[in-house]
Structures are given as C-alpha cells and as structure tokens.
Enzyme design. Structure first.
Site, mmCIF file in Angstrom:
data_model
loop_
_atom_site.group_PDB
_atom_site.id
_atom_site.type_symbol
_atom_site.label_atom_id
_atom_site.label_comp_id
_atom_site.label_asym_id
_atom_site.label_seq_id
_atom_site.Cartn_x
_atom_site.Cartn_y
_atom_site.Cartn_z
ATOM 1 N N ASN A 195 0.898 -1.158 0.000
ATOM 2 C CA ASN A 195 0.000 0.000 0.000
ATOM 3 C C ASN A 195 0.933 1.203 0.000
ATOM 4 O O ASN A 195 1.745 1.354 0.910
ATOM 5 C CB ASN A 195 -0.840 -0.095 1.289
ATOM 6 C CG ASN A 195 -1.363 1.236 1.778
ATOM 7 O OD1 ASN A 195 -1.489 2.204 1.023
ATOM 8 N ND2 ASN A 195 -1.679 1.286 3.073
ATOM 9 N N LYS B 132 0.179 4.306 0.350
ATOM 10 C CA LYS B 132 -0.354 5.417 1.185
ATOM 11 C C LYS B 132 -0.397 6.714 0.371
ATOM 12 O O LYS B 132 -0.868 6.700 -0.760
ATOM 13 C CB LYS B 132 0.446 5.534 2.483
ATOM 14 C CG LYS B 132 0.516 4.184 3.220
ATOM 15 C CD LYS B 132 1.021 4.253 4.624
ATOM 16 C CE LYS B 132 1.131 2.849 5.198
ATOM 17 N NZ LYS B 132 1.532 2.777 6.573
ATOM 18 N N HIS C 196 -7.620 -0.413 7.485
ATOM 19 C CA HIS C 196 -6.196 -0.260 7.830
ATOM 20 C C HIS C 196 -6.098 0.483 9.166
ATOM 21 O O HIS C 196 -6.932 1.341 9.476
ATOM 22 C CB HIS C 196 -5.465 0.509 6.720
ATOM 23 C CG HIS C 196 -3.992 0.603 6.967
ATOM 24 N ND1 HIS C 196 -3.438 1.581 7.763
ATOM 25 C CD2 HIS C 196 -2.958 -0.171 6.561
ATOM 26 C CE1 HIS C 196 -2.128 1.400 7.819
ATOM 27 N NE2 HIS C 196 -1.803 0.335 7.100
ATOM 28 N N GLU D 75 -4.429 2.936 10.137
ATOM 29 C CA GLU D 75 -4.485 4.405 10.078
ATOM 30 C C GLU D 75 -5.922 4.886 9.895
ATOM 31 O O GLU D 75 -6.299 5.940 10.403
ATOM 32 C CB GLU D 75 -3.568 4.907 8.957
ATOM 33 C CG GLU D 75 -2.105 4.790 9.365
ATOM 34 C CD GLU D 75 -1.151 4.418 8.247
ATOM 35 O OE1 GLU D 75 -1.495 4.606 7.069
ATOM 36 O OE2 GLU D 75 -0.045 3.934 8.567
ATOM 37 N N GLU E 258 -2.106 -6.830 11.033
ATOM 38 C CA GLU E 258 -1.148 -5.732 11.131
ATOM 39 C C GLU E 258 -1.225 -5.137 12.534
ATOM 40 O O GLU E 258 -2.067 -4.251 12.787
ATOM 41 C CB GLU E 258 -1.479 -4.655 10.095
ATOM 42 C CG GLU E 258 -1.455 -5.174 8.674
ATOM 43 C CD GLU E 258 -1.139 -4.051 7.692
ATOM 44 O OE1 GLU E 258 -0.107 -4.139 7.024
ATOM 45 O OE2 GLU E 258 -1.904 -3.085 7.620
ATOM 46 N N GLY F 153 4.719 1.371 10.559
ATOM 47 C CA GLY F 153 5.238 2.724 10.312
ATOM 48 C C GLY F 153 6.572 3.022 10.971
ATOM 49 O O GLY F 153 7.214 2.150 11.565
ATOM 50 N N SER G 245 6.168 -3.180 9.478
ATOM 51 C CA SER G 245 7.638 -3.145 9.491
ATOM 52 C C SER G 245 8.279 -4.398 8.906
ATOM 53 O O SER G 245 9.303 -4.875 9.404
ATOM 54 C CB SER G 245 8.170 -2.875 10.902
ATOM 55 O OG SER G 245 7.808 -1.577 11.312
HETATM 56 P P1 PGA Z 1 5.170 -0.511 7.111
HETATM 57 O O1 PGA Z 1 3.631 -0.284 6.780
HETATM 58 O O2 PGA Z 1 5.622 -1.766 6.405
HETATM 59 O O3 PGA Z 1 5.838 0.714 6.580
HETATM 60 O O4 PGA Z 1 5.277 -0.639 8.602
HETATM 61 C C1 PGA Z 1 2.737 -1.358 6.845
HETATM 62 C C2 PGA Z 1 1.330 -0.885 6.622
HETATM 63 O O5 PGA Z 1 0.985 0.263 6.914
HETATM 64 O O6 PGA Z 1 0.505 -1.680 6.145
#
Ligand code: PGA
Length: 278
Positions: A14, A16, A102, A104, A174, A180, A221
């Site tokens: 994704n 973003k 998600h 976020e 997740e 993040g 991550s």
């Molecule tokens: P990240 O993001 O791999 O940068 O931690 C994962 C996500 O937001 O799905």
C-alpha cells in the site's frame, strides 16, 4: 484423501500518500519488468496506490501481472456522501482489491468495526477482493487480549458474509504497534501464533474448508531480513508491506527471497500430507 496444498504466495504494498501518478506508473512499470519471469500461478502480486493513480496504473499493467487495490471505499454504491468514492467508480477504473480497516483509518480517521463490516459487504457484493486489516494496539497486547480483540474485529466485520463470498476475503494481520516509522516488527513466532488464532476464528465462522483457504497476510515493518523469517512460518500466507516495498528494486528482492522460502514451505507441507496418506 487429503488434497495437497497449491497455495500461492500473496505479496503486496500500500503506497499510502507517497506517490503521485507519474511515480506510481514508474514504480509499477519497473516492478512488473523486474518480476516478469515469476510465474503468476505461484504468486499474486498487488499494489494499492492512491485513488488518483488507479486509472493510469490500470492502463499501464494488466491484472494478470499485478492486481490493483484502493486504499478505502464508501460502503454505499450511490448517494449524497460528499468526498467518498463509490465501488462503481472503482470498478470503472479497473480496481481488483479494496483495502478495509487499515490501522491508520481506524486509529487516525475513526473507522469502527461496524463501518468495516459495511465496507466488506459492499466490496464483496461488487465482486472485489475484500482485504480486511485487523490488529491489536500495544495496550491490548500488554493486557494479553490481542486474540480476543481480533476475534471481535473478525466476527463483526465478517458478520453476514456467506461462505461463497468468503472466497474473496483476504485478511491482513497488522499489529498497530508494528506499523510505520516507530513500529517494532512482530517476531515471526508471535505473528505466527496470532495468525493461527485468526485462522481458528475464520474456521469457526466459515467452517474448515473455506476458513482454512482464506489467506492471512502479515504487515507491519516487514523488511528484507524479517520477510523470509515471517514467510517461513506455517500460518503466514503472504506479506503486506509498506516502506520497504516502495522502491521496485527493494520490493523485487523481498519478493524473490520470500518466494523461495514459500516454495520450500509448500513443498514440505505437501510431502507431509502425502506421507500421512500412505
Ligand atoms: P510498514 O507499513 O511496512 O511501513 O510498517 C505497513 C502498513 O501500513 O501496512
């Protein structure tokens, strides 16, 4: 007789709000070029770009090479919902997957399990793959209630989904604390334990056959080092990656390493099934 597993690795990103249209097209073009030799019978590759990039992205790559997803979607097909994007509009630009819930969206934009549930049903009714994201916060983890929280997330979001519709559901685990810049990746053992519990809940909802087939991806991550350790785990069917997949070169390297480990895992599990059948 038990059937051998013909599972595919599912791996995607994704992006973003990180890429504009031109950057998305470059990224997808390069990724497609670098992964051309990988048989799509053994891997499903997907990219979830910005809404504004979807149409150009679809024109630049076929869905037989890379599936495309939307980062969100309205639960209504039509109506007066200023600022929302309808599933019909997403179909028009060739979208395959709808990402729902998600972290976020839940924790910054206030989306609830009930909203996720409406969106899952709208996505399935409109023949998309519904990629449902779930995961516990650090507070839940510290209270040792991660599995209970995820059972609630799954049972609420998937309420009313038929067994037939469930064939188009993917789940991404997740953990909120893993995502993040400040995220700490889950250890492979911890992630695998959660995936195992998630699969048990999916079996409880949809029965053995369908529940077992719903892919459960890990995200949070993921990087070049932990990708192979995560994918080696028995209950992790794929990876959903953010930052480490945002250059085609890095993503291609992760894909190749993960695929090699995934092939071994499937072949070992098939050998085990065959010997159990003798
Ligand atoms: P990240 O993001 O791999 O940068 O931690 C994962 C996500 O937001 O799905």
């Amino acid at each position: 007789m038990m059937a051998t597993r013909k599972k595919k690795l599912i791996i995607g990103t994704n992006t973003k709000m990180t890429k504009n249209i031109a950057e998305t097209i470059n990224f997808i073009g390069e990724l497609n070029g670098l992964t051309q030799d990988i048989d799509r019978q053994e891997m499903t590759l997907f990219v979830i770009p910005s809404y504004t990039s979807l149409e150009s992205a679809r024109k630049s790559v076929g869905r037989d090479s890379i599936l495309l997803g939307a980062q969100n979607m309205s639960w209504a097909d039509h109506g007066a919902f200023t600022g929302e994007i309808s599933p019909i509009m997403l179909q028009e630009v060739g979208t395959d997957i709808i990402e729902i819930g998600h972290s976020e969206r839940r924790h910054i934009l206030g989306e609830t399990d009930e909203v996720a549930s409406l969106k899952v049903k709208t996505a399935l009714k409109n023949k998309f793959i519904a990629l449902l994201c779930i995961g516990e916060t650090i507070e839940h983890k510290n209270l040792d209630i991660s599995d209970e929280i995820m059972a609630i997330q799954l049972k609420t979001a998937l309420k009313g989904v038929s067994k037939d519709q469930a064939k188009a559901v993917w789940v991404a685990y997740e953990p909120v604390w893993a995502i993040g810049e400040n995220g700490i990746p889950a250890t492979p053992k911890y992630a695998d334990e959660r995936h195992h519990k998630i699969k048990q809940v999916l079996i409880e909802i949809f029965g053995d056959e369908i529940g077992m087939e719903i892919p459960v991806l890990y995200g949070g991550s993921v990087n070049h080092v932990n990708a192979v350790e995560l994918i080696a785990m028995p209950n992790i069917d794929g990876l959903f990656i953010g930052r480490s997949a945002w250059t085609a070169k890095n993503f291609n390297e992760i894909i190749r390493d993960a695929l090699e480990v995934f092939r071994n895992k499937v072949s070992c599990s098939n050998q085990f099934i065959s010997s159990a059948n003798i």
